[in-house]
Design a protein around this motif. Structure first.
Motif, PDB file in Angstrom:
ATOM      1  N   PHE A   1     -11.845 -28.929  20.825  1.00 15.80           N
ATOM      2  CA  PHE A   1     -10.896 -27.921  20.390  1.00 15.80           C
ATOM      3  C   PHE A   1     -11.553 -26.952  19.398  1.00 15.80           C
ATOM      4  N   ILE A   2     -12.281 -27.530  18.435  1.00 14.23           N
ATOM      5  CA  ILE A   2     -12.915 -26.726  17.388  1.00 14.23           C
ATOM      6  C   ILE A   2     -13.892 -25.723  18.003  1.00 14.23           C
ATOM      7  N   VAL A   3     -14.698 -26.204  18.964  1.00 14.22           N
ATOM      8  CA  VAL A   3     -15.695 -25.330  19.581  1.00 14.22           C
ATOM      9  C   VAL A   3     -15.016 -24.170  20.305  1.00 14.22           C
ATOM     10  N   ASN A   4     -13.884 -24.494  20.961  1.00 17.82           N
ATOM     11  CA  ASN A   4     -13.137 -23.428  21.620  1.00 17.82           C
ATOM     12  C   ASN A   4     -12.650 -22.386  20.625  1.00 17.82           C
ATOM     13  N   ILE A   5     -12.207 -22.858  19.476  1.00 17.30           N
ATOM     14  CA  ILE A   5     -11.732 -21.939  18.433  1.00 17.30           C
ATOM     15  C   ILE A   5     -12.884 -21.053  17.959  1.00 17.30           C
ATOM     16  N   ILE A   6     -14.070 -21.655  17.771  1.00 18.08           N
ATOM     17  CA  ILE A   6     -15.225 -20.864  17.338  1.00 18.08           C
ATOM     18  C   ILE A   6     -15.561 -19.817  18.401  1.00 18.08           C
ATOM     19  N   ARG A   7     -15.559 -20.229  19.678  1.00 14.22           N
ATOM     20  CA  ARG A   7     -15.849 -19.285  20.763  1.00 14.22           C
ATOM     21  C   ARG A   7     -14.867 -18.133  20.747  1.00 14.22           C
ATOM     22  N   MET A   8     -13.578 -18.482  20.584  1.00  9.65           N
ATOM     23  CA  MET A   8     -12.559 -17.436  20.584  1.00  9.65           C
ATOM     24  C   MET A   8     -12.744 -16.484  19.409  1.00  9.65           C
ATOM     25  N   SER A   9     -13.112 -17.040  18.256  1.00  7.59           N
ATOM     26  CA  SER A   9     -13.252 -16.128  17.114  1.00  7.59           C
ATOM     27  C   SER A   9     -14.459 -15.220  17.300  1.00  7.59           C
ATOM     28  N   ILE A  10     -15.515 -15.712  17.949  1.00  7.32           N
ATOM     29  CA  ILE A  10     -16.662 -14.833  18.213  1.00  7.32           C
ATOM     30  C   ILE A  10     -16.232 -13.681  19.128  1.00  7.32           C
ATOM     31  N   ASN A  11     -15.508 -14.018  20.213  1.00 10.24           N
ATOM     32  CA  ASN A  11     -15.044 -12.975  21.135  1.00 10.24           C
ATOM     33  C   ASN A  11     -14.157 -11.956  20.450  1.00 10.24           C
ATOM     34  N   ASN A  12     -13.262 -12.447  19.596  1.00  7.22           N
ATOM     35  CA  ASN A  12     -12.357 -11.523  18.932  1.00  7.22           C
ATOM     36  C   ASN A  12     -13.052 -10.690  17.882  1.00  7.22           C
ATOM     37  N   LEU A  13     -14.004 -11.306  17.198  1.00  8.76           N
ATOM     38  CA  LEU A  13     -14.777 -10.561  16.205  1.00  8.76           C
ATOM     39  C   LEU A  13     -15.493  -9.390  16.885  1.00  8.76           C
ATOM     40  N   ALA A  14     -15.959  -9.632  18.116  1.00 13.95           N
ATOM     41  CA  ALA A  14     -16.673  -8.588  18.848  1.00 13.95           C
ATOM     42  C   ALA A  14     -15.764  -7.414  19.174  1.00 13.95           C
ATOM     43  N   GLY A  15     -14.434  -7.658  19.237  1.00 15.73           N
ATOM     44  CA  GLY A  15     -13.537  -6.583  19.626  1.00 15.73           C
ATOM     45  C   GLY A  15     -12.872  -5.866  18.472  1.00 15.73           C
ATOM     46  N   VAL A  16     -13.145  -6.289  17.245  1.00 11.10           N
ATOM     47  CA  VAL A  16     -12.504  -5.647  16.091  1.00 11.10           C
ATOM     48  C   VAL A  16     -13.033  -4.220  15.941  1.00 11.10           C
ATOM     49  N   PRO A  17     -12.132  -3.226  15.785  1.00  6.08           N
ATOM     50  CA  PRO A  17     -12.587  -1.839  15.641  1.00  6.08           C
ATOM     51  C   PRO A  17     -13.499  -1.673  14.425  1.00  6.08           C
ATOM     52  N   SER A  18     -14.500  -0.803  14.568  1.00  2.12           N
ATOM     53  CA  SER A  18     -15.510  -0.695  13.510  1.00  2.12           C
ATOM     54  C   SER A  18     -14.915  -0.246  12.177  1.00  2.12           C
ATOM     55  N   VAL A  19     -13.851   0.570  12.233  1.00  2.00           N
ATOM     56  CA  VAL A  19     -13.289   1.044  10.968  1.00  2.00           C
ATOM     57  C   VAL A  19     -12.588  -0.098  10.232  1.00  2.00           C
ATOM     58  N   VAL A  20     -12.100  -1.087  10.991  1.00  2.00           N
ATOM     59  CA  VAL A  20     -11.473  -2.247  10.359  1.00  2.00           C
ATOM     60  C   VAL A  20     -12.531  -3.087   9.627  1.00  2.00           C
ATOM     61  N   PHE A  21     -13.746  -3.161  10.214  1.00  3.40           N
ATOM     62  CA  PHE A  21     -14.848  -3.802   9.489  1.00  3.40           C
ATOM     63  C   PHE A  21     -15.083  -3.079   8.165  1.00  3.40           C
ATOM     64  N   GLY A  22     -14.962  -1.752   8.209  1.00  2.41           N
ATOM     65  CA  GLY A  22     -15.134  -0.963   6.990  1.00  2.41           C
ATOM     66  C   GLY A  22     -14.107  -1.338   5.937  1.00  2.41           C
ATOM     67  N   LEU A  23     -12.840  -1.463   6.364  1.00  2.41           N
ATOM     68  CA  LEU A  23     -11.781  -1.856   5.424  1.00  2.41           C
ATOM     69  C   LEU A  23     -12.072  -3.228   4.833  1.00  2.41           C
ATOM     70  N   PHE A  24     -12.468  -4.160   5.717  1.00  2.84           N
ATOM     71  CA  PHE A  24     -12.776  -5.514   5.284  1.00  2.84           C
ATOM     72  C   PHE A  24     -13.936  -5.499   4.276  1.00  2.84           C
ATOM     73  N   GLY A  25     -14.995  -4.786   4.622  1.00  2.00           N
ATOM     74  CA  GLY A  25     -16.151  -4.703   3.735  1.00  2.00           C
ATOM     75  C   GLY A  25     -15.778  -4.129   2.378  1.00  2.00           C
ATOM     76  N   PHE A  26     -14.906  -3.141   2.409  1.00  2.00           N
ATOM     77  CA  PHE A  26     -14.464  -2.540   1.146  1.00  2.00           C
ATOM     78  C   PHE A  26     -13.667  -3.548   0.333  1.00  2.00           C
ATOM     79  N   GLY A  27     -12.707  -4.216   0.989  1.00  3.45           N
ATOM     80  CA  GLY A  27     -11.864  -5.179   0.282  1.00  3.45           C
ATOM     81  C   GLY A  27     -12.657  -6.352  -0.267  1.00  3.45           C
ATOM     82  N   ILE A  28     -13.586  -6.876   0.533  1.00  2.30           N
ATOM     83  CA  ILE A  28     -14.308  -8.087   0.139  1.00  2.30           C
ATOM     84  C   ILE A  28     -15.557  -7.790  -0.688  1.00  2.30           C
ATOM     85  N   PHE A  29     -16.494  -7.028  -0.114  1.00  5.55           N
ATOM     86  CA  PHE A  29     -17.796  -6.893  -0.774  1.00  5.55           C
ATOM     87  C   PHE A  29     -17.762  -5.884  -1.919  1.00  5.55           C
ATOM     88  N   VAL A  30     -17.127  -4.733  -1.674  1.00  5.38           N
ATOM     89  CA  VAL A  30     -17.119  -3.707  -2.718  1.00  5.38           C
ATOM     90  C   VAL A  30     -16.223  -4.132  -3.876  1.00  5.38           C
TER      91      VAL A  30
END
Lengths: 283, 299
Positions: free
Chosen positions: A95-124
């Motif tokens: 089950f866990i491995v399936n969850i990891i696989r799914m999160s990799i697939n979904n991470l690949a589909g996240v819009p680039s500007v949302v990564f920007g928001l995340f980076g701003f919220g977390i790292f900056v």
């Protein structure tokens, strides 16, 4: 209608599709090369911008992009290879491995500007790295992580099972087999994946808008904690800010050409390496 | 010589190390979700959810401000739909040409070219759209402005074509040879085989390509930011400037006061985008899984 006529019309339409596609893409490359070429010179590549962005070069933007690429790959490569090793060499079907696989697939589909928001919220903000090459590199690293994982997985899966069995049969442990047998055979494939992700990182703009990039720095970036200029962001800034659109557009053509050459030659190198390899495997 | 026990311990340590590192993607995805919720939800304390989603006016800096994102959603929708109308026929048609009609050498040339073109950065497309296509369209169609939803859809459509083509071509190449041979054997010609055997057999694979192309179009930022004109009004025609959701975030994030309603509203837009693309990806995943099972590919 005649069977033959229908077929000819159909095939003609398909030919038209690829012709239109190649025409559009060809014209993009043509315009950028033809107009950007005039601007390109050694001075343009190495000097700093002058006279409120209307003259001088884009040296700091090139160096900034190199900073971001190095930072992102240093961060994402070990994580990506380790994740792929776990998924192909160790993972039980669970089950866990399936969850990891799914999160990799979904991470690949996240819009680039949302990564920007995340980076701003977390790292900056949260980690307090501020707007810096470091924040941008980490954000870009997370963006390319799925790509590195799937390229590495493909390379690992391509290693014949008999290699592993032979190694285990002579008494090597699981980890020794991975380290001495599997990874060396998979390394050209992993390399291809990494090279392709370099091209992606170099060209991304949206994730660095609020995490790393700035329109103008006095000179070359000093450390990973400083704001940087970056080629893709510089094109955007030249087109939307400043007061001399005419001269700025010329410089933007130069930047676009450098970026295009950079990204296309990087990807071409990766594709050639891969084709050689496939050829070798088939022979 | 290390003892067997020590060696086993070492093996176990490596396994655990890889297991922990493999969780990185999950952690990052969770981190993105949490950040978007934490920073996005506070906007609904100020603006009711329905008013946010269906509000017709986006005036975040006016006094009093209005936070209705309907114009932004419609902007994204128009541009995405327009891009899909362009990239699906072109991408799938090109894939069919490469897979079915091109000879071996032409195919070996076209496939890497398409892949290479898929890697051109979006900023380059945006720049091209702004300096070449927009003025051209303005002249040709006699428009007051060249930066419109149509320009955005056109550029985005061209940009997504190589991606759609690449994935669709993969799907076509998975159709077993025996399917085609069986069709030829009963007297069908190449076109009939293509439309009645190969296309239906690869339909869900091609659907995956289309869904992923749409997902890419709706999440695309720099191109739409540069060529759509940026007016946050509800579009009535294709030849009007629009401001898609991604462009709004990119354009306004730098100007907001941290912690203000405007700031939170941009994260809320990000959250909505994230949810939309999440659904697209889940659907694409389900469809492609069915495709593999249908063709007996397993995995």
């Amino acid at each position: 209608m005649n069977k033959k006529v229908t077929q000819n019309i159909g095939f003609g339409t398909l030919f038209l599709c690829i012709a239109i596609t190649l025409f559009f893409l060809g014209s993009i490359i043509y315009f950028i090369v033809a107009r950007g070429f005039k601007v390109l010179s050694w001075e343009f590549l190495t000097s700093v911008p002058k006279e409120a962005m209307t003259a001088g070069g884009v040296g700091p933007a090139i160096v900034g992009t190199v900073f971001l690429v190095i930072g992102a790959i240093v961060f994402a490569l070990p994580l990506g290879v380790a994740s792929a090793i776990y998924l192909t060499e160790y993972s039980p079907k669970s089950f866990i491995v399936n969850i990891i696989r799914m999160s990799i697939n979904n991470l690949a589909g996240v819009p680039s500007v949302v990564f920007g928001l995340f980076g701003f919220g977390i790292f900056v903000k949260f980690f307090g790295f501020g707007v810096s090459a470091l924040s941008g590199s980490l954000t870009l690293g997370i963006l390319v992580l799925p790509q590195i994982i799937s390229a590495t997985q493909e390379a690992l899966i391509a290693v014949p099972q008999s290699y592993r069995e032979a190694s285990l049969a002579v008494g090597a442990t699981h980890w020794q087999t991975i380290k001495n047998i599997v990874l060396p055979s998979a390394s050209p494939g992993i390399l291809t994946g990494v090279i392709l992700s370099i091209g992606r990182v170099a060209g991304e703009t949206a994730p660095i808008l609020f995490t790393a990039a700035t329109f103008y720095t006095r000179g070359f970036p000093k450390s990973f904690f400083s704001e940087v200029m970056a080629l893709p962001y510089h094109i955007y800034a030249l087109m939307t800010e400043g007061t001399h659109p005419e001269q700025q557009t010329q410089i933007a053509y130069g930047c676009a050409l450098i970026l295009l050459i950079l990204v296309l030659s990087i990807s071409a190198a990766a594709i050639i390496i891969r084709q050689r390899q496939r050829g070798a495997a088939e022979a | 010589m290390i003892s067997a026990k020590a060696r086993r311990l070492k093996e176990r340590m490596y396994k655990w190390g890889f297991t922990i590192l493999a969780f990185a993607s999950l952690v990052f995805l969770a981190g993105i979700t949490i950040t978007l919720f934490l920073e996005g939800l506070p906007v609904f304390k100020e603006v009711p959810f329905l008013k946010f989603i269906a509000g017709k006016y986006w005036y975040p800096t006016y006094e009093p401000p209005e936070f209705g994102i309907l114009p932004l959603i419609l902007g994204s929708l128009w541009v995405t739909v327009g891009a899909v109308i362009i990239c699906v026929p072109l991408g799938v048609g090109s894939a069919l040409f490469i897979n079915e009609l091109a000879g071996k050498r032409l195919k070996a040339f076209l496939k890497p070219i398409v892949e290479l073109l898929a890697g051109i950065p979006s900023i380059v497309y945006g720049f091209f759209g702004m300096v070449i296509v927009a003025p051209l369209l303005q002249d040709l169609l006699n428009l007051p402005v060249g930066l419109t939803a149509f320009t955005g859809a056109l550029i985005l459509g061209i940009m997504a074509t190589p991606t759609v083509c690449s994935i669709a071509e993969d799907a076509l190449s998975f159709v077993p040879r025996s399917f085609r041979e069986a069709s030829f054997a009963v007297g069908a010609n190449r076109w009939q085989t293509l439309t009645r055997v190969v296309l239906p057999a690869s339909a869900s694979g091609i659907s995956t390509a289309i869904i992923l192309g749409m997902s890419r179009a709706i999440g695309e930022t720099m191109t739409v930011l540069m060529v759509c004109g940026g007016a946050a009004v509800i579009p009535h025609t294709f030849f009007q400037p629009v401001r898609p959701m991604t462009a709004t975030i990119a354009a306004e994030m730098g100007e907001t006061v941290m912690g203000s309603t405007h700031y939170h509203s941009l994260f809320a837009i990000g959250l909505i985008l994230f949810i939309i693309t999440f659904f697209f990806n889940v659907i694409a995943e389900l469809v492609s899984r069915r495709f593999r099972i249908k063709l007996g590919l397993g995995r």
